[in-house]
Design an enzyme around this catalytic site. Structure first.
Site, PDB file in Angstrom:
ATOM      1  N   GLN A 282     -17.837 -26.072  17.413  1.00 57.24           N
ATOM      2  CA  GLN A 282     -17.447 -25.754  18.793  1.00 57.24           C
ATOM      3  C   GLN A 282     -16.922 -27.020  19.472  1.00 57.24           C
ATOM      4  O   GLN A 282     -17.529 -28.079  19.345  1.00 57.24           O
ATOM      5  CB  GLN A 282     -18.657 -25.222  19.555  1.00 57.24           C
ATOM      6  CG  GLN A 282     -19.222 -23.938  18.985  1.00 57.24           C
ATOM      7  CD  GLN A 282     -18.456 -22.708  19.437  1.00 57.24           C
ATOM      8  OE1 GLN A 282     -17.524 -22.797  20.243  1.00 57.24           O
ATOM      9  NE2 GLN A 282     -18.831 -21.566  18.919  1.00 57.24           N
TER      10      GLN A 282
ATOM     11  N   TYR B  79     -20.315 -13.853  11.476  1.00 60.12           N
ATOM     12  CA  TYR B  79     -19.272 -14.838  11.820  1.00 60.12           C
ATOM     13  C   TYR B  79     -19.979 -16.139  12.200  1.00 60.12           C
ATOM     14  O   TYR B  79     -19.753 -16.693  13.278  1.00 60.12           O
ATOM     15  CB  TYR B  79     -18.391 -14.365  12.981  1.00 60.12           C
ATOM     16  CG  TYR B  79     -17.859 -12.963  12.856  1.00 60.12           C
ATOM     17  CD1 TYR B  79     -16.611 -12.730  12.280  1.00 60.12           C
ATOM     18  CD2 TYR B  79     -18.610 -11.867  13.292  1.00 60.12           C
ATOM     19  CE1 TYR B  79     -16.119 -11.446  12.167  1.00 60.12           C
ATOM     20  CE2 TYR B  79     -18.122 -10.579  13.175  1.00 60.12           C
ATOM     21  CZ  TYR B  79     -16.878 -10.369  12.614  1.00 60.12           C
ATOM     22  OH  TYR B  79     -16.393  -9.102  12.501  1.00 60.12           O
TER      23      TYR B  79
ATOM     24  N   ASP C 239     -20.013 -13.121  16.566  1.00 53.58           N
ATOM     25  CA  ASP C 239     -19.174 -14.122  17.244  1.00 53.58           C
ATOM     26  C   ASP C 239     -17.817 -14.149  16.551  1.00 53.58           C
ATOM     27  O   ASP C 239     -17.436 -15.135  15.932  1.00 53.58           O
ATOM     28  CB  ASP C 239     -19.875 -15.492  17.154  1.00 53.58           C
ATOM     29  CG  ASP C 239     -19.146 -16.580  17.934  1.00 53.58           C
ATOM     30  OD1 ASP C 239     -18.134 -16.278  18.593  1.00 53.58           O
ATOM     31  OD2 ASP C 239     -19.596 -17.736  17.886  1.00 53.58           O
TER      32      ASP C 239
ATOM     33  N   CYS D  31     -14.386 -14.371  22.251  1.00 53.84           N
ATOM     34  CA  CYS D  31     -13.375 -15.257  22.831  1.00 53.84           C
ATOM     35  C   CYS D  31     -12.144 -14.468  23.259  1.00 53.84           C
ATOM     36  O   CYS D  31     -11.104 -15.051  23.547  1.00 53.84           O
ATOM     37  CB  CYS D  31     -13.024 -16.386  21.867  1.00 53.84           C
ATOM     38  SG  CYS D  31     -12.625 -15.822  20.229  1.00 53.84           S
TER      39      CYS D  31
HETATM   40  N1  SAH Z   1     -20.686 -18.670  15.361  1.00 58.57           N
HETATM   41  C1  SAH Z   1     -20.019 -19.883  14.971  1.00 58.57           C
HETATM   42  C2  SAH Z   1     -18.536 -19.689  14.638  1.00 58.57           C
HETATM   43  C3  SAH Z   1     -17.721 -18.817  15.532  1.00 58.57           C
HETATM   44  S1  SAH Z   1     -15.978 -18.878  15.236  1.00 58.57           S
HETATM   45  C4  SAH Z   1     -20.203 -20.946  16.008  1.00 58.57           C
HETATM   46  O1  SAH Z   1     -20.640 -20.648  17.116  1.00 58.57           O
HETATM   47  O2  SAH Z   1     -19.956 -22.118  15.727  1.00 58.57           O
HETATM   48  C5  SAH Z   1     -15.706 -17.446  14.288  1.00 58.57           C
HETATM   49  C6  SAH Z   1     -16.020 -17.614  12.828  1.00 58.57           C
HETATM   50  O3  SAH Z   1     -15.744 -16.381  12.164  1.00 58.57           O
HETATM   51  C7  SAH Z   1     -15.175 -18.669  12.096  1.00 58.57           C
HETATM   52  O4  SAH Z   1     -16.040 -19.578  11.486  1.00 58.57           O
HETATM   53  C8  SAH Z   1     -14.370 -17.858  11.068  1.00 58.57           C
HETATM   54  O5  SAH Z   1     -14.180 -18.555   9.870  1.00 58.57           O
HETATM   55  C9  SAH Z   1     -15.261 -16.658  10.859  1.00 58.57           C
HETATM   56  N2  SAH Z   1     -14.627 -15.406  10.371  1.00 58.57           N
HETATM   57  C10 SAH Z   1     -13.378 -14.952  10.618  1.00 58.57           C
HETATM   58  N3  SAH Z   1     -13.216 -13.712  10.101  1.00 58.57           N
HETATM   59  C11 SAH Z   1     -14.399 -13.367   9.524  1.00 58.57           C
HETATM   60  C12 SAH Z   1     -14.861 -12.199   8.861  1.00 58.57           C
HETATM   61  N4  SAH Z   1     -14.078 -11.142   8.681  1.00 58.57           N
HETATM   62  N5  SAH Z   1     -16.129 -12.183   8.424  1.00 58.57           N
HETATM   63  C13 SAH Z   1     -16.943 -13.246   8.609  1.00 58.57           C
HETATM   64  N6  SAH Z   1     -16.555 -14.378   9.243  1.00 58.57           N
HETATM   65  C14 SAH Z   1     -15.297 -14.448   9.705  1.00 58.57           C
END
Ligand code: SAH
Length: 457
Positions: free
Chosen positions: A286, A315, A385, A412
Protein backbone atom coordinates in the site's frame (compact mmCIF):
# COMPACT_ATOMS: atom_id res chain seq x y z
CA UNK A 1 -30.70 12.04 -35.25
CA UNK A 2 -29.20 15.42 -34.62
CA UNK A 3 -27.18 16.09 -31.49
CA UNK A 4 -28.08 18.93 -29.10
CA UNK A 5 -24.58 20.45 -29.58
CA UNK A 6 -22.44 21.34 -32.58
CA UNK A 7 -18.68 21.26 -32.97
CA UNK A 8 -16.82 24.59 -32.77
CA UNK A 9 -19.75 26.30 -31.05
CA UNK A 10 -19.81 27.72 -27.55
CA UNK A 11 -22.19 26.52 -24.82
CA UNK A 12 -22.75 26.87 -21.10
CA UNK A 13 -22.61 23.73 -19.05
CA UNK A 14 -22.92 22.95 -15.34
CA UNK A 15 -20.61 20.22 -14.10
CA UNK A 16 -21.98 17.63 -11.69
CA UNK A 17 -19.30 14.95 -11.41
CA UNK A 18 -15.74 13.99 -12.32
CA UNK A 19 -14.56 11.39 -14.83
CA UNK A 20 -11.85 8.81 -14.40
CA UNK A 21 -9.11 11.32 -15.35
CA UNK A 22 -10.49 14.04 -13.06
CA UNK A 23 -12.21 15.90 -15.90
CA UNK A 24 -15.53 17.61 -15.19
CA UNK A 25 -18.70 15.98 -16.54
CA UNK A 26 -21.80 17.97 -17.31
CA UNK A 27 -24.82 17.65 -19.56
CA UNK A 28 -26.38 19.80 -22.27
CA UNK A 29 -29.98 18.65 -22.81
CA UNK A 30 -28.98 15.26 -21.42
CA UNK A 31 -25.94 14.98 -23.72
CA UNK A 32 -22.68 14.30 -21.83
CA UNK A 33 -19.81 16.78 -22.15
CA UNK A 34 -16.35 16.26 -20.66
CA UNK A 35 -14.54 19.44 -19.61
CA UNK A 36 -10.89 19.24 -18.58
CA UNK A 37 -10.18 21.34 -15.49
CA UNK A 38 -13.80 22.02 -14.49
CA UNK A 39 -15.10 21.11 -11.03
CA UNK A 40 -18.47 19.89 -9.75
CA UNK A 41 -21.00 22.69 -9.16
CA UNK A 42 -19.22 24.96 -11.63
CA UNK A 43 -20.97 26.55 -14.58
CA UNK A 44 -18.49 27.05 -17.39
CA UNK A 45 -18.44 28.27 -20.97
CA UNK A 46 -17.00 25.65 -23.31
CA UNK A 47 -16.02 25.42 -26.94
CA UNK A 48 -17.03 22.00 -28.29
CA UNK A 49 -13.83 20.55 -29.76
CA UNK A 50 -14.76 16.93 -30.37
CA UNK A 51 -18.04 15.07 -30.76
CA UNK A 52 -18.88 11.38 -30.58
CA UNK A 53 -22.31 9.73 -30.84
CA UNK A 54 -23.12 9.85 -27.16
CA UNK A 55 -20.68 12.35 -25.68
CA UNK A 56 -18.42 15.27 -26.52
CA UNK A 57 -15.42 17.23 -25.28
CA UNK A 58 -15.55 20.91 -24.41
CA UNK A 59 -12.56 23.18 -23.93
CA UNK A 60 -13.16 25.47 -20.97
CA UNK A 61 -12.94 29.10 -22.06
CA UNK A 62 -14.48 30.80 -19.04
CA UNK A 63 -15.68 29.91 -15.56
CA UNK A 64 -19.03 31.63 -15.13
CA UNK A 65 -19.55 30.59 -11.50
CA UNK A 66 -16.59 28.89 -9.79
CA UNK A 67 -16.86 26.08 -7.28
CA UNK A 68 -16.43 27.31 -3.69
CA UNK A 69 -13.73 24.63 -3.48
CA UNK A 70 -11.58 25.90 -6.38
CA UNK A 71 -7.99 26.64 -5.30
CA UNK A 72 -4.66 27.43 -6.93
CA UNK A 73 -2.63 24.20 -7.36
CA UNK A 74 0.44 23.98 -5.15
CA UNK A 75 2.55 22.35 -7.85
CA UNK A 76 3.59 24.57 -10.80
CA UNK A 77 3.15 21.72 -13.32
CA UNK A 78 -0.18 20.41 -11.94
CA UNK A 79 -2.04 21.44 -15.09
CA UNK A 80 0.09 19.31 -17.42
CA UNK A 81 1.33 16.48 -15.23
CA UNK A 82 -0.73 13.29 -15.23
CA UNK A 83 0.47 12.30 -11.76
CA UNK A 84 -2.40 13.87 -9.86
CA UNK A 85 -5.68 15.27 -11.10
CA UNK A 86 -7.29 17.31 -8.35
CA UNK A 87 -4.85 19.93 -7.09
CA UNK A 88 -7.24 22.69 -8.22
CA UNK A 89 -9.88 21.24 -5.84
CA UNK A 90 -9.42 22.10 -2.13
CA UNK A 91 -8.82 19.04 0.05
CA UNK A 92 -12.11 19.64 1.83
CA UNK A 93 -13.82 19.68 -1.57
CA UNK A 94 -12.07 16.47 -2.64
CA UNK A 95 -13.23 14.64 0.49
CA UNK A 96 -16.81 15.89 0.15
CA UNK A 97 -16.83 14.84 -3.50
CA UNK A 98 -15.43 11.36 -2.79
CA UNK A 99 -17.97 10.74 -0.02
CA UNK A 100 -20.82 11.89 -2.24
CA UNK A 101 -19.61 9.73 -5.13
CA UNK A 102 -19.68 6.60 -2.92
CA UNK A 103 -23.17 7.41 -1.66
CA UNK A 104 -24.47 8.13 -5.19
CA UNK A 105 -23.03 4.90 -6.58
CA UNK A 106 -24.39 2.81 -3.71
CA UNK A 107 -27.85 4.31 -4.23
CA UNK A 108 -27.91 4.40 -8.03
CA UNK A 109 -26.08 1.16 -8.85
CA UNK A 110 -26.31 -0.69 -5.53
CA UNK A 111 -30.02 0.02 -5.01
CA UNK A 112 -29.49 1.10 -1.38
CA UNK A 113 -32.01 3.57 -0.05
CA UNK A 114 -31.85 6.47 2.37
CA UNK A 115 -28.14 6.22 3.11
CA UNK A 116 -26.96 8.81 5.55
CA UNK A 117 -24.31 11.25 4.36
CA UNK A 118 -21.00 9.45 4.69
CA UNK A 119 -17.98 10.92 6.38
CA UNK A 120 -14.67 10.70 4.51
CA UNK A 121 -11.59 10.12 6.62
CA UNK A 122 -8.96 12.39 5.18
CA UNK A 123 -5.36 13.12 6.08
CA UNK A 124 -4.36 15.87 8.43
CA UNK A 125 -1.60 16.72 6.00
CA UNK A 126 -2.55 15.48 2.52
CA UNK A 127 0.90 16.05 0.97
CA UNK A 128 4.07 13.99 0.67
CA UNK A 129 2.15 10.85 1.62
CA UNK A 130 3.45 8.33 -0.93
CA UNK A 131 6.08 5.75 0.02
CA UNK A 132 6.81 4.68 -3.54
CA UNK A 133 7.81 6.81 -6.52
CA UNK A 134 8.35 5.81 -10.15
CA UNK A 135 9.87 8.59 -12.23
CA UNK A 136 10.25 8.04 -15.96
CA UNK A 137 13.59 9.31 -17.33
CA UNK A 138 13.97 10.75 -20.82
CA UNK A 139 16.19 12.80 -23.10
CA UNK A 140 15.60 16.53 -23.10
CA UNK A 141 17.20 19.22 -25.25
CA UNK A 142 20.96 19.58 -25.70
CA UNK A 143 22.02 16.60 -23.62
CA UNK A 144 19.75 17.43 -20.72
CA UNK A 145 18.07 14.59 -18.86
CA UNK A 146 14.38 14.81 -17.99
CA UNK A 147 13.00 13.23 -14.85
CA UNK A 148 9.37 13.58 -13.89
CA UNK A 149 5.98 12.14 -14.70
CA UNK A 150 4.06 11.46 -17.87
CA UNK A 151 1.79 14.24 -19.08
CA UNK A 152 -1.94 13.57 -19.04
CA UNK A 153 -2.93 10.82 -21.49
CA UNK A 154 0.55 10.70 -23.05
CA UNK A 155 4.08 9.43 -22.57
CA UNK A 156 5.70 12.84 -22.89
CA UNK A 157 7.69 13.52 -19.72
CA UNK A 158 6.83 16.59 -17.67
CA UNK A 159 10.07 17.52 -15.92
CA UNK A 160 9.26 17.61 -12.22
CA UNK A 161 12.11 18.62 -9.91
CA UNK A 162 9.72 18.54 -6.92
CA UNK A 163 6.66 16.34 -6.41
CA UNK A 164 4.52 17.22 -3.40
CA UNK A 165 2.92 13.78 -3.21
CA UNK A 166 6.28 12.06 -2.76
CA UNK A 167 8.59 11.95 0.21
CA UNK A 168 10.95 14.96 0.10
CA UNK A 169 13.98 12.65 -0.11
CA UNK A 170 13.04 11.99 -3.74
CA UNK A 171 13.89 15.57 -4.62
CA UNK A 172 17.49 14.85 -3.54
CA UNK A 173 17.68 11.43 -5.20
CA UNK A 174 16.39 12.53 -8.60
CA UNK A 175 18.86 15.45 -8.72
CA UNK A 176 21.76 13.10 -7.99
CA UNK A 177 20.75 10.66 -10.73
CA UNK A 178 19.99 13.43 -13.21
CA UNK A 179 23.36 15.20 -12.63
CA UNK A 180 25.22 11.90 -12.73
CA UNK A 181 23.65 10.98 -16.08
CA UNK A 182 24.39 14.39 -17.60
CA UNK A 183 27.97 14.45 -16.33
CA UNK A 184 28.89 10.93 -17.44
CA UNK A 185 26.72 11.03 -20.58
CA UNK A 186 24.65 8.04 -19.52
CA UNK A 187 21.77 7.86 -21.97
CA UNK A 188 18.11 7.90 -21.07
CA UNK A 189 15.75 5.41 -22.66
CA UNK A 190 13.82 6.46 -25.75
CA UNK A 191 10.50 4.61 -25.82
CA UNK A 192 9.85 5.04 -29.51
CA UNK A 193 13.29 3.95 -30.71
CA UNK A 194 13.68 1.37 -27.92
CA UNK A 195 17.22 2.68 -27.38
CA UNK A 196 19.08 4.25 -24.47
CA UNK A 197 19.76 2.97 -20.99
CA UNK A 198 17.95 4.49 -18.01
CA UNK A 199 14.16 4.02 -18.08
CA UNK A 200 12.87 4.81 -14.60
CA UNK A 201 14.02 5.76 -11.13
CA UNK A 202 11.99 3.85 -8.58
CA UNK A 203 12.22 4.61 -4.88
CA UNK A 204 10.60 3.16 -1.80
CA UNK A 205 10.71 4.82 1.59
CA UNK A 206 9.81 2.92 4.77
CA UNK A 207 7.76 5.52 6.60
CA UNK A 208 8.29 3.98 10.03
CA UNK A 209 11.72 2.39 9.50
CA UNK A 210 13.27 5.30 7.60
CA UNK A 211 14.88 2.79 5.22
CA UNK A 212 15.17 3.90 1.60
CA UNK A 213 15.60 1.91 -1.61
CA UNK A 214 16.73 3.35 -4.94
CA UNK A 215 16.10 1.14 -7.94
CA UNK A 216 17.30 2.25 -11.38
CA UNK A 217 15.39 0.50 -14.16
CA UNK A 218 17.64 -0.01 -17.17
CA UNK A 219 17.47 -1.31 -20.71
CA UNK A 220 20.76 -3.18 -20.27
CA UNK A 221 22.73 -5.24 -17.79
CA UNK A 222 24.87 -2.60 -16.11
CA UNK A 223 25.30 1.13 -15.72
CA UNK A 224 28.67 2.81 -16.46
CA UNK A 225 30.47 4.45 -13.53
CA UNK A 226 27.97 2.84 -11.16
CA UNK A 227 30.47 3.14 -8.29
CA UNK A 228 30.29 6.94 -8.62
CA UNK A 229 26.50 6.86 -8.62
CA UNK A 230 26.51 4.66 -5.50
CA UNK A 231 28.97 6.93 -3.73
CA UNK A 232 26.84 9.97 -4.47
CA UNK A 233 23.57 8.30 -3.49
CA UNK A 234 25.08 7.22 -0.19
CA UNK A 235 25.25 10.89 0.80
CA UNK A 236 21.46 10.63 1.26
CA UNK A 237 20.61 9.55 4.80
CA UNK A 238 18.59 6.34 5.12
CA UNK A 239 19.52 4.55 1.90
CA UNK A 240 19.94 0.83 2.63
CA UNK A 241 19.42 -0.57 -0.84
CA UNK A 242 20.64 0.51 -4.28
CA UNK A 243 19.64 -1.89 -7.05
CA UNK A 244 19.28 -2.12 -10.78
CA UNK A 245 16.22 -3.63 -12.39
CA UNK A 246 16.75 -5.03 -15.87
CA UNK A 247 13.91 -4.36 -18.31
CA UNK A 248 14.87 -4.84 -21.95
CA UNK A 249 11.33 -5.31 -23.23
CA UNK A 250 9.55 -2.82 -25.45
CA UNK A 251 6.67 -2.39 -23.04
CA UNK A 252 4.81 0.04 -20.79
CA UNK A 253 5.34 -2.28 -17.84
CA UNK A 254 7.88 -0.48 -15.66
CA UNK A 255 9.77 -3.33 -14.03
CA UNK A 256 11.48 -6.38 -15.45
CA UNK A 257 12.04 -9.51 -13.38
CA UNK A 258 15.80 -9.32 -12.75
CA UNK A 259 17.27 -7.36 -9.83
CA UNK A 260 21.02 -6.65 -9.54
CA UNK A 261 22.38 -5.31 -6.26
CA UNK A 262 24.72 -2.32 -6.54
CA UNK A 263 24.94 -1.71 -2.82
CA UNK A 264 23.30 -3.02 0.37
CA UNK A 265 20.18 -5.17 0.53
CA UNK A 266 17.57 -6.03 -2.10
CA UNK A 267 14.67 -5.12 0.16
CA UNK A 268 13.65 -2.55 2.75
CA UNK A 269 11.71 -3.12 5.91
CA UNK A 270 8.71 -1.22 7.11
CA UNK A 271 5.99 -1.66 9.67
CA UNK A 272 2.29 -1.03 9.95
CA UNK A 273 1.13 -0.85 13.56
CA UNK A 274 3.41 -3.40 15.18
CA UNK A 275 3.75 -5.75 12.20
CA UNK A 276 6.94 -5.61 10.17
CA UNK A 277 7.19 -6.32 6.47
CA UNK A 278 10.03 -6.94 4.11
CA UNK A 279 9.34 -5.27 0.79
CA UNK A 280 11.10 -5.97 -2.49
CA UNK A 281 11.00 -3.60 -5.48
CA UNK A 282 8.62 -6.01 -7.20
CA UNK A 283 5.95 -6.51 -4.53
CA UNK A 284 2.71 -4.63 -4.13
CA UNK A 285 2.58 -2.63 -0.91
CA UNK A 286 0.00 0.00 0.00
CA UNK A 287 1.42 3.39 -1.00
CA UNK A 288 -0.04 5.54 1.77
CA UNK A 289 1.04 3.99 5.09
CA UNK A 290 -0.71 6.56 7.31
CA UNK A 291 -4.11 5.95 5.75
CA UNK A 292 -3.52 2.21 5.36
CA UNK A 293 -3.37 1.99 9.15
CA UNK A 294 -6.66 3.90 9.36
CA UNK A 295 -8.21 1.61 6.74
CA UNK A 296 -7.01 -1.64 8.32
CA UNK A 297 -8.08 -0.53 11.77
CA UNK A 298 -11.54 0.14 10.37
CA UNK A 299 -11.48 -3.36 8.86
CA UNK A 300 -10.57 -4.80 12.29
CA UNK A 301 -13.33 -2.76 13.94
CA UNK A 302 -15.92 -3.92 11.39
CA UNK A 303 -14.91 -7.58 11.64
CA UNK A 304 -15.09 -7.26 15.46
CA UNK A 305 -13.20 -10.54 15.99
CA UNK A 306 -13.36 -12.44 19.28
CA UNK A 307 -10.59 -14.95 18.65
CA UNK A 308 -12.74 -17.89 17.56
CA UNK A 309 -13.31 -16.98 13.94
CA UNK A 310 -12.14 -18.48 10.69
CA UNK A 311 -11.35 -15.64 8.30
CA UNK A 312 -10.80 -15.65 4.54
CA UNK A 313 -8.64 -12.79 3.20
CA UNK A 314 -9.25 -12.73 -0.54
CA UNK A 315 -6.98 -10.69 -2.85
CA UNK A 316 -4.54 -10.66 0.05
CA UNK A 317 -1.38 -9.30 -1.66
CA UNK A 318 1.62 -9.78 0.67
CA UNK A 319 -0.77 -10.66 3.48
CA UNK A 320 -1.00 -7.27 5.16
CA UNK A 321 -4.66 -7.56 6.18
CA UNK A 322 -4.23 -11.22 7.18
CA UNK A 323 -1.39 -10.34 9.52
CA UNK A 324 -3.36 -7.44 10.97
CA UNK A 325 -6.23 -9.83 11.74
CA UNK A 326 -4.21 -12.90 12.76
CA UNK A 327 -3.81 -12.15 16.45
CA UNK A 328 -7.54 -11.60 16.83
CA UNK A 329 -8.81 -14.64 14.92
CA UNK A 330 -8.49 -18.41 15.20
CA UNK A 331 -7.41 -19.02 11.61
CA UNK A 332 -6.76 -16.92 8.52
CA UNK A 333 -6.61 -18.17 4.97
CA UNK A 334 -5.35 -15.74 2.33
CA UNK A 335 -5.68 -16.08 -1.46
CA UNK A 336 -3.77 -14.01 -4.01
CA UNK A 337 -3.04 -14.44 -7.72
CA UNK A 338 0.64 -13.34 -7.73
CA UNK A 339 2.99 -16.14 -6.58
CA UNK A 340 5.77 -13.75 -5.39
CA UNK A 341 3.28 -11.90 -3.20
CA UNK A 342 2.24 -15.18 -1.55
CA UNK A 343 5.91 -16.02 -0.92
CA UNK A 344 6.25 -12.61 0.78
CA UNK A 345 3.05 -13.22 2.75
CA UNK A 346 4.40 -16.52 4.12
CA UNK A 347 7.75 -14.96 5.00
CA UNK A 348 6.09 -11.97 6.65
CA UNK A 349 3.87 -14.25 8.75
CA UNK A 350 6.91 -16.18 9.97
CA UNK A 351 8.90 -13.08 10.69
CA UNK A 352 6.13 -11.76 12.90
CA UNK A 353 5.66 -15.09 14.71
CA UNK A 354 2.22 -15.63 13.20
CA UNK A 355 1.39 -19.31 12.70
CA UNK A 356 -2.39 -19.31 12.25
CA UNK A 357 -2.27 -17.74 8.77
CA UNK A 358 -1.96 -19.88 5.63
CA UNK A 359 -1.86 -18.67 2.05
CA UNK A 360 -2.60 -20.07 -1.38
CA UNK A 361 -1.75 -18.80 -4.86
CA UNK A 362 -4.65 -18.56 -7.31
CA UNK A 363 -7.58 -16.55 -8.54
CA UNK A 364 -10.04 -16.06 -5.68
CA UNK A 365 -12.93 -16.87 -8.05
CA UNK A 366 -11.36 -20.27 -8.78
CA UNK A 367 -9.81 -21.24 -5.44
CA UNK A 368 -12.82 -20.47 -3.22
CA UNK A 369 -15.53 -22.20 -5.33
CA UNK A 370 -13.22 -25.22 -5.70
CA UNK A 371 -12.46 -25.46 -1.98
CA UNK A 372 -16.15 -25.09 -1.23
CA UNK A 373 -17.05 -27.93 -3.57
CA UNK A 374 -14.20 -30.22 -2.57
CA UNK A 375 -13.96 -29.53 1.14
CA UNK A 376 -17.01 -27.46 2.01
CA UNK A 377 -14.86 -24.66 3.49
CA UNK A 378 -16.64 -22.32 5.83
CA UNK A 379 -15.83 -18.87 7.19
CA UNK A 380 -17.20 -16.59 9.86
CA UNK A 381 -15.70 -13.50 8.30
CA UNK A 382 -14.61 -12.90 4.71
CA UNK A 383 -12.50 -9.92 3.70
CA UNK A 384 -12.25 -9.01 0.01
CA UNK A 385 -9.94 -6.32 -1.41
CA UNK A 386 -10.22 -6.74 -5.19
CA UNK A 387 -8.73 -4.58 -7.95
CA UNK A 388 -10.96 -1.96 -9.59
CA UNK A 389 -13.03 -4.47 -11.55
CA UNK A 390 -14.47 -5.83 -8.31
CA UNK A 391 -15.32 -9.48 -7.54
CA UNK A 392 -16.24 -12.06 -10.16
CA UNK A 393 -19.82 -13.29 -10.02
CA UNK A 394 -18.68 -16.89 -9.35
CA UNK A 395 -16.88 -15.73 -6.21
CA UNK A 396 -19.87 -13.71 -5.02
CA UNK A 397 -22.13 -16.74 -5.55
CA UNK A 398 -19.84 -18.91 -3.43
CA UNK A 399 -19.63 -16.22 -0.74
CA UNK A 400 -23.43 -16.07 -0.71
CA UNK A 401 -23.52 -19.87 -0.30
CA UNK A 402 -20.88 -19.94 2.44
CA UNK A 403 -22.99 -17.26 4.16
CA UNK A 404 -20.36 -15.77 6.47
CA UNK A 405 -21.67 -13.74 9.34
CA UNK A 406 -19.69 -10.77 8.05
CA UNK A 407 -18.14 -9.65 4.81
CA UNK A 408 -15.70 -6.75 4.96
CA UNK A 409 -15.41 -5.31 1.45
CA UNK A 410 -12.40 -3.04 0.79
CA UNK A 411 -12.88 -1.35 -2.56
CA UNK A 412 -10.91 1.01 -4.79
CA UNK A 413 -13.85 1.60 -7.14
CA UNK A 414 -17.23 2.55 -5.68
CA UNK A 415 -19.08 1.62 -8.91
CA UNK A 416 -18.01 -2.04 -8.81
CA UNK A 417 -18.51 -2.13 -5.03
CA UNK A 418 -22.07 -0.95 -5.63
CA UNK A 419 -22.63 -3.59 -8.33
CA UNK A 420 -21.41 -6.35 -5.99
CA UNK A 421 -23.47 -4.98 -3.10
CA UNK A 422 -26.55 -5.11 -5.30
CA UNK A 423 -25.93 -8.80 -5.99
CA UNK A 424 -25.30 -9.64 -2.32
CA UNK A 425 -28.37 -7.76 -1.10
CA UNK A 426 -30.50 -9.95 -3.38
CA UNK A 427 -28.93 -13.00 -1.73
CA UNK A 428 -29.93 -12.08 1.80
CA UNK A 429 -27.15 -9.73 2.88
CA UNK A 430 -27.34 -6.13 4.05
CA UNK A 431 -24.92 -3.21 4.19
CA UNK A 432 -24.59 -2.00 7.76
CA UNK A 433 -21.63 0.35 7.62
CA UNK A 434 -19.76 2.26 4.91
CA UNK A 435 -16.65 4.39 5.41
CA UNK A 436 -14.59 6.34 2.91
CA UNK A 437 -10.87 6.45 3.77
CA UNK A 438 -8.87 8.75 1.54
CA UNK A 439 -5.79 6.82 0.51
CA UNK A 440 -4.99 9.01 -2.48
CA UNK A 441 -5.28 12.77 -1.79
CA UNK A 442 -5.06 15.03 -4.87
CA UNK A 443 -6.08 12.15 -7.11
CA UNK A 444 -9.45 10.95 -8.35
CA UNK A 445 -9.12 7.56 -6.64
CA UNK A 446 -11.64 6.64 -3.97
CA UNK A 447 -11.17 3.94 -1.32
CA UNK A 448 -14.20 2.58 0.53
CA UNK A 449 -14.70 -0.04 3.19
CA UNK A 450 -18.11 -1.60 3.74
CA UNK A 451 -19.44 -4.01 6.35
CA UNK A 452 -21.97 -6.40 4.88
CA UNK A 453 -23.76 -8.88 7.14
CA UNK A 454 -26.21 -11.72 6.51
CA UNK A 455 -29.79 -10.76 7.21
CA UNK A 456 -30.94 -13.90 9.07
CA UNK A 457 -28.85 -14.17 12.18
N1 SAH B 1 -5.13 -6.78 0.39
C1 SAH B 1 -3.83 -6.41 -0.09
C2 SAH B 1 -3.76 -6.21 -1.60
C3 SAH B 1 -4.87 -5.47 -2.27
S1 SAH B 1 -4.57 -5.05 -3.96
C4 SAH B 1 -3.33 -5.20 0.64
O1 SAH B 1 -4.10 -4.53 1.32
O2 SAH B 1 -2.13 -4.90 0.58
C5 SAH B 1 -5.44 -6.29 -4.82
C6 SAH B 1 -4.69 -7.58 -4.94
O3 SAH B 1 -5.49 -8.50 -5.67
C7 SAH B 1 -3.36 -7.49 -5.72
O4 SAH B 1 -2.34 -7.99 -4.92
C8 SAH B 1 -3.60 -8.37 -6.97
O5 SAH B 1 -2.45 -9.05 -7.36
C9 SAH B 1 -4.65 -9.33 -6.47
N2 SAH B 1 -5.53 -9.97 -7.48
C10 SAH B 1 -5.96 -9.47 -8.65
N3 SAH B 1 -6.85 -10.31 -9.24
C11 SAH B 1 -6.99 -11.37 -8.40
C12 SAH B 1 -7.79 -12.55 -8.43
N4 SAH B 1 -8.61 -12.80 -9.44
N5 SAH B 1 -7.70 -13.40 -7.39
C13 SAH B 1 -6.88 -13.14 -6.35
N6 SAH B 1 -6.10 -12.04 -6.27
C14 SAH B 1 -6.15 -11.15 -7.27
Amino acid sequence: MSLPVEKNKIYEVTVDSLGSNGEGIGRIEGFTIFVEGALPEETVKVLIVKLKKSYGYGKMIEIISPSPYRVEPRCPVAKFCGGCQLQHFSYEGQLAYKARKVKDDLERIGGLKNLEDLPAFGMENPWRYRNKAQFPVGNGKEGAVEVGFYAKRSHRIVDTPVCYLQDAVNDEITVIVRNFMEEFKVSAYDEEKHKGLVRHILTRVGRNSGQIMVCIVINGKSIPYSEVLVERLLQVKGIVSIVLNVNKEQTNVILGKKIITLWGKQTIEDSLDSITFEISPLSFYQINPTQTEVLYNKAVEMADLRGEETVLDLYCGIGTISLFFAKKAKKIFGVEIIPEAIEDARKNAKRNGIYNATFEVGAAEEVIPRLYQEQGITADVIVVDPPRKGCEQTLLETIATIRPEKLVYVSCDPATLARDVHFLCEKGFQVVDVQVVDQFPMTIHVETIALITRVDK
